[in-house]
Design a protein around this motif. Structure first.
Motif, short mmCIF file in Angstrom:
data_model
loop_
_atom_site.label_atom_id
_atom_site.label_comp_id
_atom_site.label_asym_id
_atom_site.label_seq_id
_atom_site.Cartn_x
_atom_site.Cartn_y
_atom_site.Cartn_z
N VAL A 128 47.15 135.36 2.34
CA VAL A 128 47.76 136.47 1.61
C VAL A 128 46.83 137.69 1.61
O VAL A 128 47.28 138.83 1.80
N ALA B 192 52.25 132.31 -3.36
CA ALA B 192 51.87 132.70 -2.00
C ALA B 192 53.07 133.11 -1.16
O ALA B 192 53.04 134.17 -0.52
N THR C 269 47.03 131.50 -5.87
CA THR C 269 47.79 130.62 -4.97
C THR C 269 47.50 129.17 -5.36
O THR C 269 46.84 128.91 -6.36
N GLU D 51 45.76 129.30 1.35
CA GLU D 51 46.86 130.22 1.06
C GLU D 51 46.33 131.58 0.64
O GLU D 51 46.86 132.62 1.05
#
Length: 358
Positions: A112, A83, A103, A108
């Motif tokens: 992203v 991540a 991730t 996370e």
């Protein structure tokens, strides 16, 4: 994301040269038309130099990301770094491929994905097992109607590694263990076939002497009448099939796994003659007692990187859209929660995410 139709190669940098980077990513990137592996970021330059003498080696991943000549950053480093490195690369205006698991958790993954959307950059997760011979064969059989309505689907990634090895994947840190290592493959294939399950029930265990993290996983995806079983273990010397599928018209068994990982380990160049050829037939039983053999199609994991190169140039869609990778993380996380709390868990997806997947 760029919509250019340039024909020059996409210049790529690879971060990480452990098992995934060395075995899968580097050979496939080098074998992909339209993609040029320009640099590798690794803490072991001698290892990279022996294998890839014509590729520049950089010690610092941040320095690789900062290079103006790198368009695509491929992240094959330890899971905990996925991540942050992906976020850094996207913020720098790079297209990004991330090895699985995407991730460490769903939160996370959402961050992203949102950053990739804001930056208008390609983000793809390396779900290469979509192009395995065993999966392609089973999918063809299901979609052809050979089995009728499927009621039971069983998918195994079993190995015989009774001794714990000194590597981060088998240590006690975040993102380690067999479920985070092999679960993403199992989940992604199931979601490709059947879509989102209603609920998830999981059991994780440490079976080997000296185990520091889970090395056995048994997960059941609830689709109403259909049950999908995802299983992985490290103490299986033989006797288990890769796939077992039961339906109203019969049953299908695929005994051996796709050969591409073994071919890569043997040094075969991806795309060369024999690449992905699977000599292990599927077995179909129609209930009459007869066994019919069905040839498995050839696998071709190079399709992932061909798709990435074409998508960067605007010539094809992303081979693994971010929402699909995010959904895999939702199932991965739900299963971990189920195993921890001893209960079935619904997928923690928002209505917007479910709509985007549909």
């Amino acid at each position: 994301m760029t919509t250019s139709t340039e024909t020059t190669d996409v210049r790529a940098g690879l971060i990480g040269y452990g098992y995934a980077g060395k075995t899968f990513h580097a050979p496939m990137m080098l074998a992909t038309r339209g993609l040029a592996l320009a640099a590798v970021a690794s803490s072991d330059p001698a290892k990279v130099g022996r294998d890839l003498p014509d590729v520049e080696v950089i010690a610092d991943p941040q320095a690789l990301i900062a290079r103006d000549d790198i368009e695509l950053v491929v992240i094959a480093s330890p899971n905990a770094s996925h991540a942050p490195l992906a976020a850094t690369a996207l913020a720098a205006g790079k297209h990004v491929v991330v090895d699985k698991p995407f991730t460490l958790n769903l939160a996370e993954a959402r961050k992203v994905v949102a950053l990739a959307e804001a930056q208008e950059q390609l983000l793809a997760v390396f779900h290469n097992r979509r192009w395995d011979s065993d999966f392609l064969g089973v999918r063809q059989a299901i979609q052809s109607g050979l089995l009728g309505r499927v009621t039971h689907f069983e998918s195994h990634f079993d190995r015989f590694r009774p001794e714990v090895r000194q590597r981060w994947r088998e240590g006690p840190g975040p993102g380690s263990g067999i479920w985070f290592d092999l679960g993403p493959h199992l989940i992604d294939q199931a979601l490709q076939l059947f879509g989102l399950p209603q609920r998830v029930q999981a059991d994780l265990a440490m079976q080997r002497s000296g185990a520091l993290t889970d090395d056995w996983a048994h997960v059941v995806l609830d689709y109403g009448a259909l049950r999908v079983i995802l299983h992985a273990g490290m103490m299986v010397a033989g006797g288990s099939s890769r796939f077992v599928v039961h339906g109203e018209k019969g049953s299908l068994v695929k005994r051996k796994p796709d050969p591409q990982e073994a071919q890569l380990l043997s040094g075969m160049t991806p795309g060369s003659p024999g690449w992905g050829t699977d000599d292990d037939d599927m077995l179909f039983y129609d209930g009459s007692g007869d066994e019919r053999r069905i040839a498995a199609p050839a696998g071709d994991q190079l399709s992932f990187y061909r798709g990435v190169a074409d998508a960067v140039r605007g010539a094809a869609p992303n081979p693994v859209p971010p929402i699909e990778a995010l959904t895999v993380m939702a199932v991965l996380e739900a299963a971990a929660e189920s195993a921890r709390d001893g209960r079935t868990v619904a997928l923690p997806l928002t209505e917007r995410e479910r709509a985007a997947l549909a």
